[in-house]
Design a protein around this motif. Structure first.
Motif, PDB file in Angstrom:
ATOM      1  N   LYS A 102       0.819  -1.212   0.000  1.00 37.69           N
ATOM      2  CA  LYS A 102       0.000   0.000   0.000  1.00 37.69           C
ATOM      3  C   LYS A 102       0.858   1.269   0.000  1.00 37.69           C
ATOM      4  CE  LYS A 102      -3.497  -2.319   2.842  1.00 37.69           C
ATOM      5  NZ  LYS A 102      -4.261  -2.259   4.122  1.00 37.69           N
ATOM      6  N   GLU A 159      -4.653   3.689   2.601  1.00 34.21           N
ATOM      7  CA  GLU A 159      -5.422   2.781   3.455  1.00 34.21           C
ATOM      8  C   GLU A 159      -5.818   1.520   2.709  1.00 34.21           C
ATOM      9  OE1 GLU A 159      -8.719   4.780   5.148  1.00 34.21           O
ATOM     10  OE2 GLU A 159      -7.493   6.172   6.346  1.00 34.21           O
ATOM     11  N   ARG A 160      -5.978   1.629   1.407  1.00 34.84           N
ATOM     12  CA  ARG A 160      -6.366   0.470   0.606  1.00 34.84           C
ATOM     13  C   ARG A 160      -5.362   0.276  -0.522  1.00 34.84           C
ATOM     14  NH1 ARG A 160     -12.420   2.451  -0.579  1.00 34.84           N
ATOM     15  NH2 ARG A 160     -11.112   4.209  -1.254  1.00 34.84           N
ATOM     16  N   GLU A 161      -5.052  -0.976  -0.774  1.00 33.92           N
ATOM     17  CA  GLU A 161      -4.077  -1.290  -1.814  1.00 33.92           C
ATOM     18  C   GLU A 161      -4.608  -0.942  -3.199  1.00 33.92           C
ATOM     19  OE1 GLU A 161      -1.628  -5.170  -3.571  1.00 33.92           O
ATOM     20  OE2 GLU A 161      -2.754  -5.299  -1.678  1.00 33.92           O
TER      21      GLU A 161
END
Length: 203
Positions: A102, A159-161
């Motif tokens: 990430k 926060e999110r890949e």
């Protein structure tokens, strides 16, 4: 041959009168006496005693300094190779946080850029968990080196890949990496290239 010359020319070849004799102002050469010249062997013990007690410390020449620095640099490199892996514990580093999948590396940062600039530019691709701009923690050990606010690169942790690997993000950086200068960046980018405080490489 000269007997055929006129008298005015013969006068040019006439010898000068002898010098007038005067007595010596000091002493006659045969009566003159000078100081007796002796050797220096009798002074060697005194010179050795002075040499032992003067406390002289020879200075280091530039050749000796060059060799010493070369040996010190070589010893430091060998020490780093042998002891460096023993002290390398990234899992114990409090500054290393977040998932590597990430994390986005932003290089060639402007020294005027800060975390707010990065958050403003990258926040449009997705929520950001953490932004870390790398600084020189050993700057105080380099008094002769120019102080810089940071090292010129940063880590942006999403926060999110999927936000880091999203199509919009990848297209954005691919277009930047294929253009040699900001003036040639396409106008279809999601943000203004000339307002970026950094340069990014291909993801």
């Amino acid at each position: 041959m000269t007997d055929k010359l006129p008298p005015q020319l013969l006068a040019l070849f006439a010898p000068r009168p002898p010098l007038r004799w005067v007595p010596h102002i000091d002493q006659a050469p045969e009566a003159r006496k000078t100081a007796r010249v002796t050797g220096l062997a009798q002074y060697l013990p005194a010179l050795n005693a002075y040499k032992d007690n003067d406390g002289y410390v020879p200075t280091e020449s530039w050749l000796q300094m060059r060799d010493r620095k070369k040996l010190e640099k070589k010893a430091a490199a060998e020490k780093l190779l042998t002891e460096g892996p023993l002290h390398y514990k990234p899992q114990e580093d409090p500054n290393i946080r977040g998932d590597a999948f990430k994390t986005l590396v932003v290089a060639r940062l402007s020294y005027e850029a800060n975390e707010q600039d990065l958050e403003r530019e990258f926040g449009r691709f997705g929520p950001i968990e953490r932004i870390r701009i790398i600084t020189d923690v050993k700057a105080h050990e380099k008094p002769n080196k120019k102080k810089k606010p940071h090292r010129g690169y940063a880590f942006v942790v999403f926060e999110r890949e999927k936000d880091m690997r999203g199509k919009t993000t990848i297209d954005f950086f691919q277009q930047l990496s294929t253009c040699p200068s900001p003036e040639m960046w396409p106008s279809s980018l999601p943000i203004s290239p000339l307002s970026l405080p950094f340069h990014c490489s291909k993801v």
